[in-house]
Design a protein around this motif. Structure first.
Motif, PDB file in Angstrom:
ATOM      1  N   TYR A  73     -30.793  24.125  18.469  1.00  0.00           N
ATOM      2  CA  TYR A  73     -29.909  23.743  19.455  1.00  0.00           C
ATOM      3  C   TYR A  73     -30.366  22.879  20.594  1.00  0.00           C
ATOM      4  O   TYR A  73     -29.685  22.819  21.660  1.00  0.00           O
ATOM      5  N   SER A  74     -31.487  22.384  20.453  1.00  0.00           N
ATOM      6  CA  SER A  74     -32.124  21.281  21.246  1.00  0.00           C
ATOM      7  C   SER A  74     -31.074  20.395  21.394  1.00  0.00           C
ATOM      8  O   SER A  74     -30.471  19.639  20.548  1.00  0.00           O
ATOM      9  N   SER A  75     -30.997  19.779  22.578  1.00  0.00           N
ATOM     10  CA  SER A  75     -30.260  18.673  23.382  1.00  0.00           C
ATOM     11  C   SER A  75     -30.662  17.861  24.449  1.00  0.00           C
ATOM     12  O   SER A  75     -31.232  18.758  25.319  1.00  0.00           O
ATOM     13  N   ALA A  76     -30.342  16.625  24.615  1.00  0.00           N
ATOM     14  CA  ALA A  76     -30.883  15.891  25.606  1.00  0.00           C
ATOM     15  C   ALA A  76     -30.040  16.249  26.739  1.00  0.00           C
ATOM     16  O   ALA A  76     -30.306  15.995  27.949  1.00  0.00           O
ATOM     17  N   THR A  77     -28.791  16.969  26.680  1.00  0.00           N
ATOM     18  CA  THR A  77     -27.833  17.268  27.837  1.00  0.00           C
ATOM     19  C   THR A  77     -27.820  18.762  28.156  1.00  0.00           C
ATOM     20  O   THR A  77     -26.993  19.109  28.844  1.00  0.00           O
ATOM     21  N   SER A  78     -28.592  19.505  27.606  1.00  0.00           N
ATOM     22  CA  SER A  78     -28.653  20.842  28.302  1.00  0.00           C
ATOM     23  C   SER A  78     -30.115  21.377  28.160  1.00  0.00           C
ATOM     24  O   SER A  78     -31.201  20.912  27.701  1.00  0.00           O
ATOM     25  N   LEU A 173     -14.384  19.203  15.480  1.00  0.00           N
ATOM     26  CA  LEU A 173     -13.946  19.161  17.038  1.00  0.00           C
ATOM     27  C   LEU A 173     -15.010  18.221  17.888  1.00  0.00           C
ATOM     28  O   LEU A 173     -16.106  18.504  17.785  1.00  0.00           O
ATOM     29  N   ARG A 174     -14.383  17.146  18.555  1.00  0.00           N
ATOM     30  CA  ARG A 174     -15.318  16.093  18.938  1.00  0.00           C
ATOM     31  C   ARG A 174     -15.698  16.653  20.324  1.00  0.00           C
ATOM     32  O   ARG A 174     -15.194  17.869  20.908  1.00  0.00           O
ATOM     33  N   ARG A 175     -16.707  16.016  21.194  1.00  0.00           N
ATOM     34  CA  ARG A 175     -17.234  16.427  22.383  1.00  0.00           C
ATOM     35  C   ARG A 175     -16.207  16.636  23.520  1.00  0.00           C
ATOM     36  O   ARG A 175     -16.247  17.568  24.169  1.00  0.00           O
ATOM     37  N   GLU A 176     -15.174  15.533  23.292  1.00  0.00           N
ATOM     38  CA  GLU A 176     -13.895  15.539  24.506  1.00  0.00           C
ATOM     39  C   GLU A 176     -13.241  16.707  24.310  1.00  0.00           C
ATOM     40  O   GLU A 176     -12.829  17.237  25.315  1.00  0.00           O
ATOM     41  N   THR A 177     -12.961  17.259  23.083  1.00  0.00           N
ATOM     42  CA  THR A 177     -12.078  18.339  22.862  1.00  0.00           C
ATOM     43  C   THR A 177     -12.759  19.871  23.368  1.00  0.00           C
ATOM     44  O   THR A 177     -12.202  20.534  23.886  1.00  0.00           O
ATOM     45  N   PRO A 210     -22.302   7.671  19.533  1.00  0.00           N
ATOM     46  CA  PRO A 210     -23.791   7.851  20.102  1.00  0.00           C
ATOM     47  C   PRO A 210     -24.593   9.363  19.665  1.00  0.00           C
ATOM     48  O   PRO A 210     -25.743   9.242  19.319  1.00  0.00           O
ATOM     49  N   GLU A 211     -23.808  10.245  19.226  1.00  0.00           N
ATOM     50  CA  GLU A 211     -24.403  11.524  18.624  1.00  0.00           C
ATOM     51  C   GLU A 211     -23.296  12.466  18.052  1.00  0.00           C
ATOM     52  O   GLU A 211     -22.155  12.400  17.927  1.00  0.00           O
ATOM     53  N   ASN A 212     -23.866  13.374  17.320  1.00  0.00           N
ATOM     54  CA  ASN A 212     -23.048  14.432  16.610  1.00  0.00           C
ATOM     55  C   ASN A 212     -22.269  15.395  17.717  1.00  0.00           C
ATOM     56  O   ASN A 212     -22.972  15.557  19.052  1.00  0.00           O
ATOM     57  N   PRO A 213     -21.378  15.989  17.400  1.00  0.00           N
ATOM     58  CA  PRO A 213     -20.706  16.967  18.336  1.00  0.00           C
ATOM     59  C   PRO A 213     -21.696  18.074  18.753  1.00  0.00           C
ATOM     60  O   PRO A 213     -22.398  18.512  17.884  1.00  0.00           O
ATOM     61  N   PRO A 214     -21.784  18.265  19.841  1.00  0.00           N
ATOM     62  CA  PRO A 214     -22.673  19.185  20.587  1.00  0.00           C
ATOM     63  C   PRO A 214     -22.444  20.579  20.048  1.00  0.00           C
ATOM     64  O   PRO A 214     -21.103  20.739  19.813  1.00  0.00           O
ATOM     65  N   SER A 215     -23.163  21.600  20.148  1.00  0.00           N
ATOM     66  CA  SER A 215     -22.812  23.082  20.028  1.00  0.00           C
ATOM     67  C   SER A 215     -22.277  23.396  21.206  1.00  0.00           C
ATOM     68  O   SER A 215     -22.296  23.007  22.448  1.00  0.00           O
ATOM     69  N   ILE A 216     -21.279  24.602  21.156  1.00  0.00           N
ATOM     70  CA  ILE A 216     -20.658  25.198  22.035  1.00  0.00           C
ATOM     71  C   ILE A 216     -21.598  25.581  23.207  1.00  0.00           C
ATOM     72  O   ILE A 216     -21.000  25.782  24.558  1.00  0.00           O
TER      73      ILE A 216
END
Length: 402
Positions: A73-78, A173-177, A210-216
């Motif tokens: 679940y590692s992410s640059a945004t969380s 489901l895309r990030r925006e959704t 830029p990236e795959n859809p993130p985890s919830i």
């Protein structure tokens, strides 16, 4: 007495998969052996310590395994997920059950992404909840409309259930959704339960993104749950190991308490194998193998759909291991159950009928679910047998009567 509907897709698999010559219904990436895993790991010694006493072990999962799951679940945004944020379970099916059993009760209202794995809506119904199906749009690539979600919310709505990537369509489901869904949940103080069992097999997304859809779990909202498994993207269904991940410690504690009444812990051997598979370099090597296998096999399946475009149509999957293909004659859907039965009987090719296993009989008429990430030989031979059926037997398949 609790009443629960028959689990249609699992019943179909149980009845037919052992007799299929060409199993194109399997949802797992082609399975690997422990010898294969040892090669992926770059190890010369055994994966398993045969001197280890087979006690219960760490009830919530070993620290090594939970740490490796958290890294998925590692992410640059969380913020990084911690090992304590993970509860190891006996497969994703137990993970989903525990989370639903803990969070859903009589008179609750649940909104569930649809079509999806039947467990995600039948279990809440069995627990006395009212379930509303949030239908994705085939015309829009099996995407969800958040305006529909807003209109479905009631005073007693408790939970939103998602499946991303989606089974059976392979849609994402895309990030925006996802961000919009989180904002709706935050506004109404709702839990989001996302079955992410097919992550991170994003094999066909637009490479310019830029990236795959993130985890919830990546959106900073505490009332989110992710479930996952070693079965699908990681090719190890036989060890029966899954997990629940959440940034909400109270939820993890509640799930662990409920789990005490079921299977208590996973086997130490399963824990050991999963920890090794999710360690580096094994996890990178295994996923790269499965990305390549998915892309190659999906190209073969796409060639079939194009060849028989007079009857077959689909939205090409973006991720996961399953495709949802519609077969029709003269614009009318065929009887997908009869189609699957005759195909299996005459040529040994196994599909899953959409109207029986993903709908109420009228939904998804003419659709079949195809698992397209078996071994290359299984895919190629299965499609060749399917082509023979299309030439020699398809004309006898009746239309689906409403």
């Amino acid at each position: 007495m609790v009443k629960i509907d028959e689990f249609a897709v699992e019943r179909w698999m149980d009845l037919h998969e052992n007799d299929a010559k060409h199993n194109l219904a399997e949802t797992c990436c082609a399975s690997i052996s422990l010898n294969d895993l040892q090669v992926f790991s770059g190890r010369e010694t055994d994966l398993i310590d045969y001197s280890q006493k087979q006690v219960y072990g760490a009830i919530r999962g070993s620290s090594a395994l939970r740490s490796n799951i958290a890294r998925l679940y590692s992410s640059a945004t969380s913020e990084p997920l911690r090992a304590e944020d993970v509860l190891v379970t006996n497969g994703a099916i137990q993970a989903n059950f525990l989370a639903l059993y803990t969070n859903v009760g009589v008179e609750d209202h649940v909104i569930c992404h649809y079509p999806t794995y039947q467990q995600l809506y039948s279990v809440p119904e069995s627990l006395g909840a009212e379930v509303s199906l949030w239908k994705s749009s085939e015309e829009n690539g099996w995407q969800l409309d958040v305006m529909d979600l807003k209109s479905m919310i009631k005073p007693n709505t408790k939970l939103i259930i998602l499946n991303n990537p989606q089974n059976p369509t392979g849609a994402v489901l895309r990030r925006e959704t996802l961000q919009e869904i989180v904002e709706v949940a935050r506004q109404h103080d709702l839990i989001i339960h996302c079955d992410e069992v097919y992550r991170p097999l994003f094999h066909s997304l637009d490479p310019t993104q830029p990236e795959n859809p993130p985890s919830i779990l990546d959106f900073g909202y505490k009332k989110t749950i992710s479930t996952g498994s070693m079965s699908k993207a990681f090719s190890l269904a036989g060890i029966r190991l899954g997990w629940i991940a959440s940034r909400n410690p109270a939820m993890i504690e509640a799930f662990a308490s409920a789990r005490d009444y079921t299977l208590i812990s996973v086997g130490q051997l399963d824990d050991c194998v999963a920890a090794q598979a999710l360690s580096s370099p094994a996890v990178e090597n295994l996923l790269e193998r499965n990305y390549q296998l998915a892309r190659q096999n999906l190209d073969n399946l796409e060639a079939f759909v194009h060849e028989f475009k007079w009857t077959a149509s689909w939205t090409r999957p973006q991720a996961g291991t399953t495709a949802f293909i519609k077969f029709a004659k003269g614009g009318h859907p065929v009887d997908d159950v009869v189609f699957c039965e005759q195909l299996l009987e005459k040529y040994g090719v196994m599909f899953v009928p959409g109207s029986r296993c993903f709908g109420n009989g009228n939904d998804f008429r003419g659709y079949v679910r195809v698992g397209y990430v078996p071994e290359r030989e299984v895919m190629i031979d299965g499609l060749e047998a399917l082509r023979k059926f299309m030439r020699d037997g398809f004309e006898s398949v009746p239309l689906k009567v409403e």
